[in-house]
Design a protein around this motif. Structure first.
Motif, short mmCIF file in Angstrom:
data_model
loop_
_atom_site.label_atom_id
_atom_site.label_comp_id
_atom_site.label_asym_id
_atom_site.label_seq_id
_atom_site.Cartn_x
_atom_site.Cartn_y
_atom_site.Cartn_z
N MET A 1 0.85 -1.19 0.00
CA MET A 1 0.00 0.00 0.00
C MET A 1 0.88 1.24 0.00
N THR A 2 0.56 2.17 -0.88
CA THR A 2 1.22 3.47 -0.81
C THR A 2 0.53 4.26 0.31
N ALA A 3 1.24 5.16 0.94
CA ALA A 3 0.66 5.95 2.02
C ALA A 3 -0.46 6.83 1.47
N PRO A 4 -1.56 6.96 2.21
CA PRO A 4 -2.63 7.87 1.76
C PRO A 4 -2.07 9.27 1.54
N SER A 5 -2.63 9.95 0.58
CA SER A 5 -2.18 11.29 0.21
C SER A 5 -3.37 12.25 0.25
N VAL A 6 -3.18 13.39 0.92
CA VAL A 6 -4.24 14.39 1.07
C VAL A 6 -3.68 15.75 0.69
N SER A 7 -4.44 16.49 -0.11
CA SER A 7 -4.08 17.87 -0.46
C SER A 7 -5.29 18.77 -0.26
N ILE A 8 -5.06 19.89 0.39
CA ILE A 8 -6.07 20.94 0.52
C ILE A 8 -5.51 22.11 -0.28
N GLN A 9 -6.22 22.54 -1.30
CA GLN A 9 -5.64 23.51 -2.21
C GLN A 9 -6.69 24.43 -2.80
N ALA A 10 -6.28 25.61 -3.20
CA ALA A 10 -7.17 26.55 -3.88
C ALA A 10 -7.23 26.24 -5.38
N GLU A 11 -6.17 25.67 -5.92
CA GLU A 11 -6.06 25.44 -7.35
C GLU A 11 -6.96 24.29 -7.80
N PRO A 12 -7.46 24.36 -9.04
CA PRO A 12 -8.21 23.23 -9.60
C PRO A 12 -7.32 21.99 -9.68
N PRO A 15 -8.53 15.27 -12.44
CA PRO A 15 -8.78 13.88 -12.04
C PRO A 15 -7.98 12.86 -12.85
N GLY A 16 -7.92 13.03 -14.16
CA GLY A 16 -7.21 12.06 -15.00
C GLY A 16 -5.75 11.94 -14.64
N ALA A 17 -5.11 13.06 -14.32
CA ALA A 17 -3.69 13.03 -13.95
C ALA A 17 -3.51 12.32 -12.61
N GLU A 18 -4.43 12.53 -11.68
CA GLU A 18 -4.33 11.87 -10.37
C GLU A 18 -4.51 10.36 -10.52
N ILE A 19 -5.46 9.95 -11.34
CA ILE A 19 -5.68 8.52 -11.58
C ILE A 19 -4.44 7.90 -12.24
N ALA A 20 -3.89 8.58 -13.23
CA ALA A 20 -2.71 8.07 -13.94
C ALA A 20 -1.53 7.90 -12.99
N ARG A 21 -1.34 8.84 -12.05
CA ARG A 21 -0.25 8.72 -11.08
C ARG A 21 -0.42 7.47 -10.20
N ALA A 24 0.17 4.28 -12.30
CA ALA A 24 1.60 4.11 -12.57
C ALA A 24 2.33 3.62 -11.32
N ALA A 25 1.99 4.18 -10.17
CA ALA A 25 2.65 3.79 -8.92
C ALA A 25 2.35 2.34 -8.55
N LEU A 26 1.16 1.89 -8.89
CA LEU A 26 0.77 0.51 -8.56
C LEU A 26 1.23 -0.50 -9.61
N ALA A 27 1.63 -0.02 -10.77
CA ALA A 27 2.24 -0.86 -11.81
C ALA A 27 1.52 -2.19 -12.04
N GLY A 28 0.20 -2.13 -12.22
CA GLY A 28 -0.56 -3.33 -12.54
C GLY A 28 -1.01 -4.16 -11.36
N GLN A 77 -4.94 -0.23 -1.77
CA GLN A 77 -3.55 -0.10 -2.19
C GLN A 77 -3.13 1.35 -2.34
N ALA A 78 -4.11 2.25 -2.52
CA ALA A 78 -3.83 3.68 -2.64
C ALA A 78 -5.08 4.46 -2.26
N VAL A 79 -4.85 5.62 -1.65
CA VAL A 79 -5.93 6.56 -1.32
C VAL A 79 -5.41 7.96 -1.63
N ARG A 80 -6.18 8.70 -2.40
CA ARG A 80 -5.83 10.09 -2.71
C ARG A 80 -7.08 10.93 -2.49
#
Length: 153
Positions: A1-12, A15-21, A24-28, A77-80
């Motif tokens: 499991m990758t460590a859960p990741s949390v971001s609080i941000q003003a910027e948009p 979603p597609g980029a977050e899913i792709a990351r 890729a990290a889970l490599a199948g 295995q991942a939480v974002r």
């Protein structure tokens, strides 16, 4: 499991980029990736924007605590989690939850658990800015939101 990741941000966020990351990290290794993107509604043309406030530091640590709880309850295995603050216009994303697991049920349940928490107990305050130029009151969780969150107790 990758460590859960949390971001609080003003910027948009993208979603597609977050899913792709995550993929890729889970490599199948993941069999399921579940996402939820919460969008700002215009409430039938009545709403110009939502303003979201939070306590910096507290919001991140509390959401991370709940993300870690989700990872302990289900074999994730991942939480974002990304949550916006500031002024958000209709059509723009407010929140993104991504969970990955070997199997779909865990990924769906983990994402649902996180969204129920974010809708009812996360330390954010939302105020409406109406299309007529007035400022509305603070938005509270609905009874339906509270009932949905109650299933995880």
């Amino acid at each position: 499991m990758t460590a859960p990741s949390v971001s609080i941000q003003a910027e948009p966020f993208e979603p597609g980029a977050e899913i792709a990351r995550i993929e890729a990290a889970l490599a199948g290794r993941a069999g399921a990736v579940v996402t939820f993107t919460g969008l700002c509604r215009d409430e039938g043309g009545r709403l110009a924007a939502l303003e979201l406030e939070h306590y910096p530091g507290m919001a991140e640590s509390e959401i991370l605590r709940v993300a870690e709880e989700a990872a302990a309850r289900w074999p994730l295995q991942a939480v974002r989690v990304i949550h916006r603050h500031g002024r958000v216009a209709p059509g723009d994303g407010i929140v993104l939850v991504v969970t990955a697991s070997s199997h779909r049920v865990a990924a769906f349940e983990g994402a649902s658990f996180l969204m129920d928490y974010l809708k009812t107990r996360a330390p954010f305050w939302k105020r409406e800015h109406r299309a007529d130029g007035t400022t509305g009151g603070w938005v509270e969780a609905t009874e339906a939101d509270d009932a949905a969150a109650g299933r995880w107790a």
